[in-house]
Design a protein around this motif. Sequence first.
Motif, PDB file in Angstrom:
ATOM      1  N   UNK A  46      -2.712   5.716 -81.574  1.00 24.09           N
ATOM      2  CA  UNK A  46      -4.162   5.609 -81.787  1.00 24.09           C
ATOM      3  C   UNK A  46      -4.821   6.983 -81.779  1.00 24.09           C
ATOM      4  N   UNK A  47      -4.231   7.892 -81.010  1.00 25.85           N
ATOM      5  CA  UNK A  47      -4.784   9.247 -80.919  1.00 25.85           C
ATOM      6  C   UNK A  47      -4.298  10.139 -82.060  1.00 25.85           C
ATOM      7  N   UNK A  48      -3.504   9.548 -82.963  1.00 22.69           N
ATOM      8  CA  UNK A  48      -3.004  10.316 -84.097  1.00 22.69           C
ATOM      9  C   UNK A  48      -1.843  11.224 -83.748  1.00 22.69           C
ATOM     10  N   UNK A  49      -1.157  10.965 -82.657  1.00 23.43           N
ATOM     11  CA  UNK A  49      -0.056  11.819 -82.206  1.00 23.43           C
ATOM     12  C   UNK A  49       1.273  11.117 -82.450  1.00 23.43           C
ATOM     13  N   UNK A  50       1.640  11.038 -83.724  1.00 25.01           N
ATOM     14  CA  UNK A  50       2.852  10.304 -84.104  1.00 25.01           C
ATOM     15  C   UNK A  50       4.104  10.903 -83.476  1.00 25.01           C
ATOM     16  N   UNK A  51       4.235  12.220 -83.489  1.00 32.05           N
ATOM     17  CA  UNK A  51       5.442  12.851 -82.962  1.00 32.05           C
ATOM     18  C   UNK A  51       5.605  12.583 -81.469  1.00 32.05           C
ATOM     19  N   UNK A  52       4.491  12.612 -80.741  1.00 30.84           N
ATOM     20  CA  UNK A  52       4.548  12.295 -79.312  1.00 30.84           C
ATOM     21  C   UNK A  52       4.945  10.834 -79.099  1.00 30.84           C
ATOM     22  N   UNK A  53       4.400   9.944 -79.948  1.00 35.07           N
ATOM     23  CA  UNK A  53       4.734   8.521 -79.852  1.00 35.07           C
ATOM     24  C   UNK A  53       6.218   8.310 -80.109  1.00 35.07           C
ATOM     25  N   UNK A  54       6.732   8.950 -81.141  1.00 34.53           N
ATOM     26  CA  UNK A  54       8.151   8.798 -81.471  1.00 34.53           C
ATOM     27  C   UNK A  54       9.026   9.380 -80.361  1.00 34.53           C
ATOM     28  N   UNK A  55       8.604  10.501 -79.777  1.00 38.24           N
ATOM     29  CA  UNK A  55       9.371  11.107 -78.690  1.00 38.24           C
ATOM     30  C   UNK A  55       9.421  10.181 -77.471  1.00 38.24           C
ATOM     31  N   UNK A  56       8.291   9.537 -77.167  1.00 40.11           N
ATOM     32  CA  UNK A  56       8.272   8.591 -76.041  1.00 40.11           C
ATOM     33  C   UNK A  56       9.193   7.413 -76.313  1.00 40.11           C
ATOM     34  N   UNK A  57       9.123   6.867 -77.533  1.00 43.11           N
ATOM     35  CA  UNK A  57       9.987   5.745 -77.885  1.00 43.11           C
ATOM     36  C   UNK A  57      11.458   6.139 -77.792  1.00 43.11           C
ATOM     37  N   UNK A  58      11.784   7.341 -78.247  1.00 49.21           N
ATOM     38  CA  UNK A  58      13.168   7.816 -78.181  1.00 49.21           C
ATOM     39  C   UNK A  58      13.621   7.975 -76.733  1.00 49.21           C
ATOM     40  N   UNK A  59      12.725   8.462 -75.882  1.00 55.34           N
ATOM     41  CA  UNK A  59      13.065   8.628 -74.468  1.00 55.34           C
ATOM     42  C   UNK A  59      13.332   7.266 -73.820  1.00 55.34           C
TER      43      UNK A  59
END
Length: 699
Positions: free
Chosen positions: A162-175
Motif C-alpha cells: 500500500x505504501x508503494x514499497x514493492x521490493x520491501x514487500x517481496x523481501x518480507x515475503x521471501x524472509x
Amino acid sequence: MGMENFAHLHCHTEFSMLDGAARIDDLFAAAEQQGMPALGMTDHGNMFGAFAFWEASKKTSVKPVIGLEAYLTPKTHRSERKRVAFGDGTGDDVSSKGAYTHMTIWAENPDGMHNLFRLSSKSSLEGYFYKPRADRELLNRYAKGLIATTGCPSGEVQTYLRLGKYEDARASAAEFRDIFGANNFFVELMDHGLIIEKRVRDDLLQIAKDLNLPLLASNDLHYVHEKDADAQDTLLCINSGSRKNEEGRFKFDGSGYYLKPAAEMRALFADVPQACDNSLIIADRVTTEFDTGIGQYMPRFDCPDGEDEDSWFKTSVMNGLHQRYGDMLSEEVQARAEMEIGIITSMKFSGYFLVVADFINWAKRNGIRVGPGRGSGAGSICAYALRITDLCPLEHGLLFERFLNPDRVSMPDFDIDFDDRRRTEVIDYVSHKYGSDKVAQIVTYGSIKAKQAVKDAGRVLDMPFALGEKLTKAMPAPVMGKDLSLAALFDEKHDRYSEGSEFRELYQNEPGAKLVIETATGIEGLKRQWGVHAAGVIMSWAPLEDIIPVMKREQDGAIITQFDYHGCEELGLIKMDFLGLRNLTVIDDAVRNIKDNRGIDLNLDELPLDDKPTYELLARGDTLGVFQLDGGPMRALLKSMQPDKFEDISAVVALYRPGPMGADSHNKYARRKTGKEEIEPIHAELTEPLADILNETYG
C-alpha cells in the motif's frame, strides 16, 4: 477431496471477543450442512477457543484446523515497546499507529499445534504492546509444523504494498518463506469488494510469481450466516463504545464475512482457482489431536531419599494419625485409614495429597489463616491426618466415597480457603517451590447474558435509557442462579413462559422495543471478555507452555491459562483451589483483637460445638456476616429450623442448594425437626434398615 469444494480456514469465532460473532457449534453445523471438509480457527491474538473448537468438531464430520491470527512486531524485537512507521505514518501504514502487523498461522500437526501454543504464550509473556506480539526470533524458533500466510490487509507484506514499497514487500515475503519453508508459506487473497484489497491484489499475485509462492483464498469469516452481519456490527459498537448511527465509527466495510458456500468462493476467485484448491490441500495436510487424560500432569512431590510418593504418603498419614489420635489407634481409625490409603494409592493420587498438605501446612506455619475444611474433602481421614482439613470425619459421620470413588474416576478437589489478604503469598510459594512455569491461574470467559444484551442493544441503537430500563425490569428474575434467555421468553413450551408476559407485551407495543430485543437476541450468549477464576490454580509437573497456551495479565504480571478449567482438566492438568475468603480475614482480626485487648489466646480448633448461646443466635437468624449463613432466605430458614446441635448446621448448609430446595427438602427438614410435620419413611419396609442413616435427618 473434491476440488469443487472449499475450506474456510480464516475464521474468527466468538473467542475473538467483541469482534467475532461466529458461535463455534453453529459454525461447524453450517459447514457440515454445506458439505465442507474442514474449518479453520484464527482468532485475534489468542488460542482461547482451540480446545473447544476441536471438541465441537468431534460432533461432526468436519476436520478442525487450529490456527491464530497473530500480531507481529513491525520488524522490531518483541521487547521493544515502541511504534514504528514503514512509511509516512498515514492510514496505509502499520496497524495501531505502528504497534503491530498481522499474520495468519495454522498448525499442520500436533507438534505444530504445541509450537503455536508456545508462540502465542511468548507473545503475551514477552511481547505485549497493545496486543500480544511475536517477532522474527519467535517465528524462527517455533516455525516447525506451522503453515503461514501473508495475512489480511493489515499484514506486513500488504502494508508495504500500500505504501508503494514493492521490493520491501517481496523481501518480507521471501524472509517468511525461508522461516516457514517454501511449501508452508502462502500468499493470502481476500475479496470483500474493498479498495484496500484491490489496491494490492496485482502486486500480491506478482510476489507469488516472483517467489514461486502458492496462493490461498480466504474470507476473513466473522459470523456464520449472512443475516448475522448486524450482530457482529453490534459487537463492534460495544467494543468501541459507539452508536450505530455515529459517523466515522469503526465498522466493517464491504460485505460477506460469513460462511460462503464453496460455489460462491470459487466464483469469487475464478481467475485463480488454485487459491481455492489450496484451501483443500492445506486442510488435507492438517492433523489435529489433543492428548486427553485425567490427571496425567499431576504435580510431583519431592520426597526424601529412599521414598517415593506412595511410601512417603503412607508414612506421613500414619505419623499424622498418631498426632491426631494418640499412640494407640482404634480399629475404626486404622480400618478407615487403610481403606483410604488403598484407594488413593491405587488411583495414583498420593502426590496430590502430599502437594496440597505441603502448601496448606506452609501457610499455617507462616501465620496465614486456613479454613478447617469445606466440601467433600473433609470426608477423608488421610486429609485430616495430613492437616489438610481439621475435621475428624469419623466424629462427624463424613463419607470418604463422596470425595473419591474408584468406580467414578475423577480428580480429587479440595476446597481450600485462605485469609483473603494473604492468598497471593500461598500462590507465590507454590510458584517458587514447584516452578513458576508450572503454575498458573485459570481463565474464565464472560458471556453476554440476556439483560446485558438488552442494555447493550439499547445503547448502540441510541435508544432512550428509559427503554432499556423498562425492558430489563420486565424480565423475570433468575431462579436458583439461572437466567431466562430471550428465546425462552418467547417459547410457549418453556415452563416459565408465563412470567414473560409483560416483556412480550412491551415487545409488541413499546416503540423501539422490537428492534432492541431482536438486536439483543443476536449477541446474547457471545463471549464478551475474559477473567480469572476466583480460586482455581493449575499446577503441573511439566512446563505449562508445553501443554497449553498461557498469557500474562498486564496489570499485575499474573500468569493465566488460555484454556478454561474444562479444557485444562480434560488435558490432564490439575486444579488446586486457593480461595481468598474475607470471613477468614475477619476471624483472624477478631482473634488478634481478643488477644490484644483481653490477653486471651483463643484457639479456634478447641472451641466447643455445643455452646448454647451460639445456637440461640442461629435460631434468631442473627447471622449477618457469617459465612454461608448471612443471606435473607437462609436466615429465614434458620429461624424456621431452630438449630440446636452441630448436625443442624451441616444440614442447613447442605439443604440450601438448588437440588434439595427444588424438592422442598430444606423446609421439610425444618418442619419435621420442630414437630410441625410428621416424619414419613421413604418406604415402610426400609424404615428399620435405614434408621441409622435417616433418623438424624428426620427421614
